[in-house]
Design an enzyme around this catalytic site. Structure first.
Site, PDB file in Angstrom:
ATOM      1  N   ASN A  14      10.601 112.375  89.050  1.00 42.66           N
ATOM      2  CA  ASN A  14       9.617 112.823  89.851  1.00 42.66           C
ATOM      3  C   ASN A  14       8.689 113.513  88.751  1.00 42.66           C
ATOM      4  OD1 ASN A  14       9.104 116.034  90.167  1.00 42.66           O
ATOM      5  ND2 ASN A  14      11.625 115.733  90.231  1.00 42.66           N
ATOM      6  N   PHE A  47       4.916 121.145  91.122  1.00 41.41           N
ATOM      7  CA  PHE A  47       4.753 122.141  92.028  1.00 41.41           C
ATOM      8  C   PHE A  47       3.930 122.398  93.137  1.00 41.41           C
ATOM      9  CE2 PHE A  47       6.716 125.651  88.621  1.00 41.41           C
ATOM     10  CZ  PHE A  47       7.669 125.054  88.643  1.00 41.41           C
ATOM     11  N   SER A 100      11.147 123.269  84.817  1.00 41.24           N
ATOM     12  CA  SER A 100      10.642 122.096  85.217  1.00 41.24           C
ATOM     13  C   SER A 100       9.813 121.545  84.109  1.00 41.24           C
ATOM     14  CB  SER A 100       9.705 122.254  86.370  1.00 41.24           C
ATOM     15  OG  SER A 100       8.931 121.145  86.998  1.00 41.24           O
ATOM     16  N   ASN A 154       7.415 119.419  84.515  1.00 34.66           N
ATOM     17  CA  ASN A 154       6.282 118.839  85.101  1.00 34.66           C
ATOM     18  C   ASN A 154       5.040 119.443  85.190  1.00 34.66           C
ATOM     19  OD1 ASN A 154       7.556 116.240  85.611  1.00 34.66           O
ATOM     20  ND2 ASN A 154       8.653 117.137  87.645  1.00 34.66           N
ATOM     21  N   THR A 155       5.101 120.951  84.694  1.00 35.49           N
ATOM     22  CA  THR A 155       4.027 121.615  84.533  1.00 35.49           C
ATOM     23  C   THR A 155       3.776 121.895  83.078  1.00 35.49           C
ATOM     24  OG1 THR A 155       4.204 122.734  86.599  1.00 35.49           O
ATOM     25  CG2 THR A 155       3.025 124.068  84.780  1.00 35.49           C
ATOM     26  N   LYS A 164      16.970 129.310  86.071  1.00 35.37           N
ATOM     27  CA  LYS A 164      17.274 127.853  86.113  1.00 35.37           C
ATOM     28  C   LYS A 164      16.867 127.267  84.959  1.00 35.37           C
ATOM     29  CE  LYS A 164      17.149 123.808  89.063  1.00 35.37           C
ATOM     30  NZ  LYS A 164      16.655 123.172  90.381  1.00 35.37           N
ATOM     31  N   ASN A 177      17.979 121.938  85.456  1.00 30.86           N
ATOM     32  CA  ASN A 177      16.913 121.297  86.059  1.00 30.86           C
ATOM     33  C   ASN A 177      17.030 119.719  85.791  1.00 30.86           C
ATOM     34  OD1 ASN A 177      14.389 120.649  87.423  1.00 30.86           O
ATOM     35  ND2 ASN A 177      13.839 122.827  86.850  1.00 30.86           N
TER      36      ASN A 177
END
Length: 358
Positions: free
Chosen positions: A111, A115, A178, A180-181, A216, A245
C-alpha cells in the site's frame, strides 16, 4: 459459516482492493459480517500490556478502520484490542489511486495510502460517541497518530491529534515509520525522535486520565539504529514499542505487483519483522513491553512473535486472504499451543526464544 466467508472473500478479490476494503467496512456497519464462533473462557490468554488489561493478546493493527467507523463490530469479532487511524490534524486524501495492491502468490499486500483519513475532528467525534448510550466504552481501543503531509510542524501534529482525541482512547501510537509520507521516517533519528516523543508525552500528561503511548518503528532498521531508538525509548519513558510497520524490501516476491512503490505487509514481512522484534527485546532486556506485528497469519505465527519477545500481537493483511474468522482461529490455536507447551498463561511464553531470532 466458513463456506459463506470464503465465498464472500472470493467475490471481494474480484474487485479493486480499495473498493473491496470499502465494501468490507460497509458490511461491518450493516451488521452483515459473520458472527464469530463462540469460544470458552480462556484464562491462559488473559494478559496485561502497559497497564491495559486484555482478554486476549490478539489485536487489530491500524489501517483497517482508518476513520473509526466500525469499532464496535470489530470488537465483537474477538479481538483483544483494536487500533484505529492513522489520524492527522486535518483531513487529507492521501496519495493518488491506485494505491493498494494484492500479492496473492506471496500472501502479501503493498500500500501507498499516505495517511488518507477524515481528520481528527471527525475521527475524534466518533471515538467520543462510543458508549454514550450507557456511559461506558466497551473494549480496548487505541489511535494511531499521524502527521499531515504538508504540515510545517510534523512533530507537533502528533501531539495535536492526541490532545484532541486523547480523552476517548485507551492508548495512542506514534507512527513515524510509515514509508508512504515523504521523509516521515527521518523522525526516527535520535534527536528528532526524542523531541517528538517528549512533546507527545507532555500532551499525554495533561489528559484527565493519562494513557499509555507507544512508538511504532520500521522493519528496515540496522542493529545500530535499533539500539539508538531503544535508548530514546528509555530516555523518554515511552510505554511500549510496536515492531513493526511495513517494509520497503522486495526480496523473494513472485506476484505481478511486486514492483509497486509503497509499504509491503503480510507473509513476506514475517521473518524480517520478527528479527527486529527480537533485537528490540534483546536491547530492552524485557524492560519495555513490545507488540509484535508483521506477517501473522496463524496461531503458530502469533506464538512465534510472543516467544521472540512480544507481550501482544496485531494483524491486518492476513484478513484479506483468510477473513475475520482468522481471529477466532488464532485465539483457539494460541490457547492450545500454550497448553501443549505447559504454559499456564501467555505471559510465561514471552521472550523464551528471543535468541533464536538474533
Amino acid at each position: 459459516m466458513k463456506f459463506v466467508e470464503r465465498a464472500g472473500l472470493s467475490a471481494l478479490r474480484q474487485l479493486d482492493p480499495e473498493r473491496a476494503h470499502g465494501l468490507a467496512i460497509k458490511a461491518l456497519k450493516s451488521g452483515l459480517a459473520p458472527a464469530p464462533a463462540a469460544l470458552p473462557d480462556m484464562p491462559r490468554l488473559k494478559c496485561e500490556f502497559a497497564g491495559l488489561k486484555l482478554s486476549n493478546p490478539v489485536g487489530l493493527a491500524a489501517g483497517f478502520d482508518k476513520n473509526a467507523e466500525v469499532i464496535d463490530p470489530l470488537l465483537k469479532l474477538g479481538f483483544g484490542f483494536i487500533e484505529v487511524g492513522a489520524a492527522t490534524p486535518r483531513p487529507q486524501d492521501g496519495n493518488p489511486k491506485p494505491r493498494l495492491f494484492r500479492l496473492p502468490q506471496d500472501q502479501g499486500v503493498i500500500n501507498r495510502f499516505g495517511f488518507n483519513n477524515q481528520g481528527m475532528s471527525v475521527i475524534g467525534a466518533r471515538l467520543a460517541d462510543r458508549g454514550q448510550a450507557d456511559g461506558k466504552r466497551k473494549g480496548i481501543v487505541g489511535l494511531n497518530l499521524g502527521a499531515n503531509k504538508d504540515s510545517e510542524d510534523r512533530a507537533g501534529d502528533f501531539a495535536r491529534v492526541l490532545a484532541h482525541c486523547g480523552a476517548d482512547i485507551d492508548f495512542a501510537t506514534v507512527n513515524v515509520s510509515s514509508p508512504n509520507t515523504e521523509k516521515l521516517r527521518d523522525l526516527q533519528g535520535a534527536d528528532a525522535l526524542t523531541a517528538l516523543l517528549n512533546g507527545v508525552l507532555e500532551t499525554r500528561d495533561t489528559l484527565n486520565t493519562p494513557i499509555p503511548v507507544f512508538l511504532k518503528i520500521a522493519p528496515d532498521l540496522t542493529d545500530a539504529e535499533i539500539a539508538e531508538i531503544v535508548a530514546v525509548a528509555f530516555d523518554t519513558g515511552i510505554d511500549g514499542i510496536i515492531t513493526t510497520n511495513t517494509t520497503l524490501d522486495r526480496d523473494g516476491l513472485q506476484s505481478r505487483h511486486k514492483g509497486q512503490a509503497g509499504g509491503l505487509s503480510g507473509a513476506p514481512l514475517f521473518k524480517k519483522s520478527t528479527r527486529v522484534l527480537a533485537r528490540v527485546a534483546y536491547e530492552t532486556g524485557g524492560a519495555i513491553p513490545l507488540m509484535g506485528v508483521g506477517g501473522i497469519s496463524s496461531a503458530e505465527d502469533a506464538f512465534a512473535k510472543i516467544r521472540a519477545g512480544a507481550s501482544a500481537v496485531q494483524l491486518y493483511s492476513a484478513l484479506v486472504y483468510k477473513g475475520m474468522s482468522l481471529v477466532t482461529d488464532i485465539r483457539f490455536g494460541l490457547d492450545q499451543l500454550l497448553a501443549y507447551h505447559g504454559y499456564k498463561n501467555i505471559s510465561e511464553a514471552v521472550g523464551t526464544e528471543t535468541e533464536k531470532w538474533l
